[in-house]
Design a protein around this motif. Sequence first.
Motif, PDB file in Angstrom:
ATOM      1  N   PRO A  74       0.900  -1.364   0.310  1.00 14.12           N
ATOM      2  CA  PRO A  74       0.175   0.267  -0.183  1.00 14.12           C
ATOM      3  C   PRO A  74       1.256   1.434   0.199  1.00 14.12           C
ATOM      4  O   PRO A  74       0.054   2.289  -0.380  1.00 14.12           O
ATOM      5  CB  PRO A  74      -0.991  -0.321   1.123  1.00 14.12           C
ATOM      6  N   HIS A  75       1.786   1.399   0.141  1.00 10.01           N
ATOM      7  CA  HIS A  75       2.875   2.195   0.968  1.00 10.01           C
ATOM      8  C   HIS A  75       3.545   2.660  -0.585  1.00 10.01           C
ATOM      9  O   HIS A  75       3.824   3.438  -1.113  1.00 10.01           O
ATOM     10  CB  HIS A  75       3.682   1.964   1.835  1.00 10.01           C
ATOM     11  N   MET A  76       3.916   1.346  -0.926  1.00 12.79           N
ATOM     12  CA  MET A  76       4.911   1.581  -2.524  1.00 12.79           C
ATOM     13  C   MET A  76       3.431   2.324  -3.932  1.00 12.79           C
ATOM     14  O   MET A  76       3.629   2.246  -4.281  1.00 12.79           O
ATOM     15  CB  MET A  76       5.577   0.331  -3.143  1.00 12.79           C
ATOM     16  N   LEU A  77       2.418   1.388  -3.426  1.00 15.99           N
ATOM     17  CA  LEU A  77       1.861   1.543  -4.599  1.00 15.99           C
ATOM     18  C   LEU A  77       0.585   2.778  -4.336  1.00 15.99           C
ATOM     19  O   LEU A  77       0.119   3.715  -5.504  1.00 15.99           O
ATOM     20  CB  LEU A  77       0.944   0.457  -4.909  1.00 15.99           C
ATOM     21  N   LYS A  78       0.397   3.192  -3.609  1.00 17.52           N
ATOM     22  CA  LYS A  78      -0.277   4.753  -3.228  1.00 17.52           C
ATOM     23  C   LYS A  78      -0.246   5.562  -4.376  1.00 17.52           C
ATOM     24  O   LYS A  78       0.490   5.974  -4.603  1.00 17.52           O
ATOM     25  CB  LYS A  78       0.235   5.518  -1.619  1.00 17.52           C
ATOM     26  N   GLY A  79      -1.690   5.633  -4.886  1.00 19.08           N
ATOM     27  CA  GLY A  79      -1.851   6.644  -5.969  1.00 19.08           C
ATOM     28  C   GLY A  79      -1.089   6.307  -7.592  1.00 19.08           C
ATOM     29  O   GLY A  79      -0.996   7.741  -8.477  1.00 19.08           O
ATOM     30  N   THR A  80      -0.141   5.171  -6.913  1.00 10.86           N
ATOM     31  CA  THR A  80       0.501   4.845  -8.598  1.00 10.86           C
ATOM     32  C   THR A  80      -0.749   5.101  -9.754  1.00 10.86           C
ATOM     33  O   THR A  80      -0.291   5.277 -10.698  1.00 10.86           O
ATOM     34  CB  THR A  80       1.580   4.335  -8.789  1.00 10.86           C
ATOM     35  N   LEU A  81      -1.676   4.689  -9.800  1.00 12.68           N
ATOM     36  CA  LEU A  81      -2.325   4.537 -10.980  1.00 12.68           C
ATOM     37  C   LEU A  81      -3.871   5.012 -10.682  1.00 12.68           C
ATOM     38  O   LEU A  81      -4.782   5.048 -11.529  1.00 12.68           O
ATOM     39  CB  LEU A  81      -2.313   2.706 -11.214  1.00 12.68           C
ATOM     40  N   ALA A  82      -4.164   6.076  -9.936  1.00  5.56           N
ATOM     41  CA  ALA A  82      -4.609   6.986  -9.428  1.00  5.56           C
ATOM     42  C   ALA A  82      -5.543   7.232 -10.837  1.00  5.56           C
ATOM     43  O   ALA A  82      -5.393   8.040 -11.394  1.00  5.56           O
ATOM     44  CB  ALA A  82      -4.656   8.567  -8.298  1.00  5.56           C
ATOM     45  N   GLY A  83      -7.064   6.990 -10.876  1.00  4.49           N
ATOM     46  CA  GLY A  83      -7.717   7.167 -12.011  1.00  4.49           C
ATOM     47  C   GLY A  83      -7.428   6.544 -13.161  1.00  4.49           C
ATOM     48  O   GLY A  83      -8.217   6.782 -14.490  1.00  4.49           O
ATOM     49  N   ARG A  84      -6.321   5.752 -13.059  1.00  3.42           N
ATOM     50  CA  ARG A  84      -6.249   5.105 -14.540  1.00  3.42           C
ATOM     51  C   ARG A  84      -7.066   3.402 -14.637  1.00  3.42           C
ATOM     52  O   ARG A  84      -7.922   3.926 -13.417  1.00  3.42           O
ATOM     53  CB  ARG A  84      -4.887   4.947 -14.475  1.00  3.42           C
ATOM     54  N   ARG A  85      -7.551   3.199 -16.022  1.00  5.94           N
ATOM     55  CA  ARG A  85      -8.490   2.334 -16.404  1.00  5.94           C
ATOM     56  C   ARG A  85      -7.795   0.972 -16.841  1.00  5.94           C
ATOM     57  O   ARG A  85      -7.462   1.780 -17.909  1.00  5.94           O
ATOM     58  CB  ARG A  85      -9.776   2.729 -17.177  1.00  5.94           C
ATOM     59  N   VAL A  86      -7.874   0.642 -15.770  1.00  6.30           N
ATOM     60  CA  VAL A  86      -6.872  -1.068 -16.985  1.00  6.30           C
ATOM     61  C   VAL A  86      -8.008  -1.796 -17.080  1.00  6.30           C
ATOM     62  O   VAL A  86      -9.179  -2.764 -16.323  1.00  6.30           O
ATOM     63  CB  VAL A  86      -6.041  -1.049 -15.831  1.00  6.30           C
ATOM     64  N   LEU A  87      -7.470  -3.153 -18.419  1.00  9.20           N
ATOM     65  CA  LEU A  87      -8.256  -4.153 -18.579  1.00  9.20           C
ATOM     66  C   LEU A  87      -6.622  -5.762 -18.791  1.00  9.20           C
ATOM     67  O   LEU A  87      -6.262  -4.928 -18.773  1.00  9.20           O
ATOM     68  CB  LEU A  87      -8.251  -4.210 -20.322  1.00  9.20           C
ATOM     69  N   LEU A  88      -7.471  -6.291 -17.998  1.00  9.21           N
ATOM     70  CA  LEU A  88      -6.594  -7.778 -17.877  1.00  9.21           C
ATOM     71  C   LEU A  88      -7.598  -8.295 -18.646  1.00  9.21           C
ATOM     72  O   LEU A  88      -8.401  -8.903 -19.179  1.00  9.21           O
ATOM     73  CB  LEU A  88      -7.385  -8.858 -16.832  1.00  9.21           C
TER      74      LEU A  88
END
Length: 311
Positions: A74-88
């Motif tokens: 959670p600390h490493m990733l916080k906000g790194t993809l905020a608002g981004r739309r991702v498909l798997l």
Amino acid sequence: MINFRYHVVSLTAVFLALAIGLVVGTAALNGPVADSLKDRVNALSKNNEQLRESVNSLETEVKREEDFVTEAAPHMLKGTLAGRRVLLVVLPSGEEHAEGVTEMARLAGASITGQVNVQEKFIHPDNNFLLLGVAARAARPTIPDVGLPGSDGVEKSSALLASALLDRPEGGSLVTDADRRAVLDDYSEAGYLTVKDKISGPAEAVVIVSGQPYVDRDAAKKDASVVRLADQFDKAGVAVVAGSGSSGGNLVAEVRRDPALAKTISTVDNANTVAGQVVTALSLGRQFADKGAGAYGVGAGAESLLPELPE
């Protein structure tokens, strides 16, 4: 004159001497040999016990490291993809670690637009012409097949699906939700893919979750089909391949070996671990930040364990 009785007596004496020799020899050697064997058994037993303890220690260490990464994520990733739309897009070989990749992307703030599981039937070489037929039927007014590759079923279908599931280039017409659902329904009903979660809309980026290479007689053709699928999704948007290992033939290895694809598709070769799943999210963040693709992980061809974090 030597008669038959003489021969019998002689042979009996010989065998009796051999028997006595064996008894005497065994009695003489029994102590040292038995002691030596006993010492060897004891040594092997101790060595085996030490190896077992070492394995248990390593397993505990790995578990603690995974727990540490899970708590640090959670600390490493916080906000790194905020608002981004991702498909798997999940290949058959990557289903086991797709959930972990999804979890870390969400932890980074991404909105998962959905998950499409590609079935074995999609990449089997025997279904090339059948796939071309499905692509022709699946095309819709807002998802035409004009300009799409035309001779390869996987390539054409992958381009059509990428067009339906990812953002259109600037100035392109928007795909309607009805057309998107219709395309997915056509491929799902024919058994080529399944949609795990309802597609909520177009995505900005795609994570292609893969695994080990194929090993059957059609392995080379299947591996090539998977590369063509990744290529088409990469042309439509930001793409990251989250795999398991980098041995010859699997998608991670093939992307890294292709000079053109390696410049635009990031690869993670240990996405079957918590650390690799965190790195998958970080690599997406880097691609959004500076369009920089990289090779991450612990396998052959990896440039580093993780990408440089954007400022």
